[in-house]
Design a protein around this motif. Sequence first.
Motif, PDB file in Angstrom:
ATOM      1  N   MET A  53      74.523 -11.682  34.644  1.00  0.00           N
ATOM      2  CA  MET A  53      75.716 -10.856  34.828  1.00  0.00           C
ATOM      3  C   MET A  53      75.309  -9.442  35.201  1.00  0.00           C
ATOM      4  SD  MET A  53      78.014 -11.556  31.498  1.00  0.00           S
ATOM      5  CE  MET A  53      78.266 -13.177  30.851  1.00  0.00           C
ATOM      6  N   GLU A  54      76.155  -8.815  35.987  1.00  0.00           N
ATOM      7  CA  GLU A  54      76.024  -7.383  36.233  1.00  0.00           C
ATOM      8  C   GLU A  54      77.326  -6.765  35.775  1.00  0.00           C
ATOM      9  OE1 GLU A  54      74.478  -5.963  39.948  1.00  0.00           O
ATOM     10  OE2 GLU A  54      73.370  -7.829  40.249  1.00  0.00           O
ATOM     11  N   ILE A  55      77.228  -5.762  34.916  1.00  0.00           N
ATOM     12  CA  ILE A  55      78.441  -5.143  34.385  1.00  0.00           C
ATOM     13  C   ILE A  55      78.443  -3.653  34.701  1.00  0.00           C
ATOM     14  CG2 ILE A  55      78.687  -6.821  32.535  1.00  0.00           C
ATOM     15  CD1 ILE A  55      77.652  -4.663  30.616  1.00  0.00           C
ATOM     16  N   VAL A  56      79.649  -3.100  34.796  1.00  0.00           N
ATOM     17  CA  VAL A  56      79.821  -1.669  34.945  1.00  0.00           C
ATOM     18  C   VAL A  56      79.853  -1.099  33.532  1.00  0.00           C
ATOM     19  CG1 VAL A  56      81.371   0.148  35.742  1.00  0.00           C
ATOM     20  CG2 VAL A  56      81.114  -1.959  37.077  1.00  0.00           C
ATOM     21  N   GLY A  57      79.119  -0.044  33.302  1.00  0.00           N
ATOM     22  CA  GLY A  57      79.042   0.519  31.958  1.00  0.00           C
ATOM     23  C   GLY A  57      77.781   0.043  31.270  1.00  0.00           C
ATOM     24  N   GLU A  89      65.064  -3.501  28.850  1.00  0.00           N
ATOM     25  CA  GLU A  89      64.180  -2.824  29.798  1.00  0.00           C
ATOM     26  C   GLU A  89      64.925  -1.592  30.289  1.00  0.00           C
ATOM     27  OE1 GLU A  89      62.903  -3.439  34.358  1.00  0.00           O
ATOM     28  OE2 GLU A  89      62.619  -5.194  33.084  1.00  0.00           O
ATOM     29  N   ASN A  90      64.403  -0.437  30.004  1.00  0.00           N
ATOM     30  CA  ASN A  90      65.063   0.806  30.402  1.00  0.00           C
ATOM     31  C   ASN A  90      64.552   1.278  31.752  1.00  0.00           C
ATOM     32  OD1 ASN A  90      66.636   1.171  28.051  1.00  0.00           O
ATOM     33  ND2 ASN A  90      64.792   1.775  26.968  1.00  0.00           N
ATOM     34  N   GLY A  91      65.392   1.148  32.775  1.00  0.00           N
ATOM     35  CA  GLY A  91      65.073   1.653  34.117  1.00  0.00           C
ATOM     36  C   GLY A  91      63.708   1.226  34.599  1.00  0.00           C
ATOM     37  N   GLY A  92      63.069   2.081  35.368  1.00  0.00           N
ATOM     38  CA  GLY A  92      61.736   1.787  35.860  1.00  0.00           C
ATOM     39  C   GLY A  92      61.748   0.679  36.886  1.00  0.00           C
ATOM     40  N   ARG A  93      60.748   0.692  37.737  1.00  0.00           N
ATOM     41  CA  ARG A  93      60.633  -0.342  38.760  1.00  0.00           C
ATOM     42  C   ARG A  93      59.744  -1.470  38.261  1.00  0.00           C
ATOM     43  NH1 ARG A  93      61.789   0.095  44.021  1.00  0.00           N
ATOM     44  NH2 ARG A  93      63.028   1.883  44.562  1.00  0.00           N
ATOM     45  N   LYS A 131      70.688   0.104  34.228  1.00  0.00           N
ATOM     46  CA  LYS A 131      70.698   0.772  35.526  1.00  0.00           C
ATOM     47  C   LYS A 131      71.516   2.047  35.406  1.00  0.00           C
ATOM     48  CE  LYS A 131      68.746  -2.623  37.855  1.00  0.00           C
ATOM     49  NZ  LYS A 131      67.505  -2.487  38.560  1.00  0.00           N
ATOM     50  N   GLU A 132      71.523   2.868  36.467  1.00  0.00           N
ATOM     51  CA  GLU A 132      72.300   4.103  36.454  1.00  0.00           C
ATOM     52  C   GLU A 132      73.793   3.836  36.305  1.00  0.00           C
ATOM     53  OE1 GLU A 132      71.525   6.854  39.610  1.00  0.00           O
ATOM     54  OE2 GLU A 132      69.364   6.532  39.448  1.00  0.00           O
ATOM     55  N   GLN A 133      74.297   2.846  37.014  1.00  0.00           N
ATOM     56  CA  GLN A 133      75.737   2.595  37.032  1.00  0.00           C
ATOM     57  C   GLN A 133      76.150   1.349  36.263  1.00  0.00           C
ATOM     58  OE1 GLN A 133      76.691   2.530  41.171  1.00  0.00           O
ATOM     59  NE2 GLN A 133      76.548   4.744  41.359  1.00  0.00           N
ATOM     60  N   GLY A 134      75.314   0.855  35.413  1.00  0.00           N
ATOM     61  CA  GLY A 134      75.689  -0.338  34.662  1.00  0.00           C
ATOM     62  C   GLY A 134      74.487  -1.032  34.068  1.00  0.00           C
TER      63      GLY A 134
END
Length: 157
Positions: free
Chosen positions: A31-35, A81-85, A113-116
């Motif tokens: 899933m990809e969620i906003v927030g 996993e916080n950000g990072g590539r 991610k930045e936006q979700g």
Amino acid sequence: MKKTCRTRGEGLDIVEAAHSKRVSSFLYCRMEIVGKIEPERLKKAVRQSCKFVPEIIYTFDFRYCEFVDKGLTMDGVVMVENGGRKSKKQRSPCQEIWDLSSGPQFRIFIQEKEQGSKIVFAMSHILSDGKGFLQYLYLLIRLYHRKEQRQSNVLYK
């Protein structure tokens, strides 16, 4: 000495376990969620769901075809996993597999991610089929969104 809790596997569990070396024994939901998802709140929801499906945090004993409580915690279930590539060698959560004889039957991978958030839910196919996995996700979502002030043990009306 604490007695180890065990749950006997059923017929189709034995079939899945027997073929686990040749066929992936995992079901995934991506899933990809906003927030942003709240990992601690999600851990709490998983912990509450263990009242209904305790085997999700049990290991699986392939020799005796049993789910075994070895005292696993939510830290082994919810991975953040916080950000990072990602490096090219790093696997996607949808490719993630783990040893069911030492790990839980269910895991959640969260990539912020930045936006979700991207979330991957993974469950052992030994524990559940696709329909049971979907039912478990509905339960988990309901527990995650449950109001803090409601202290009732009733989940469904």
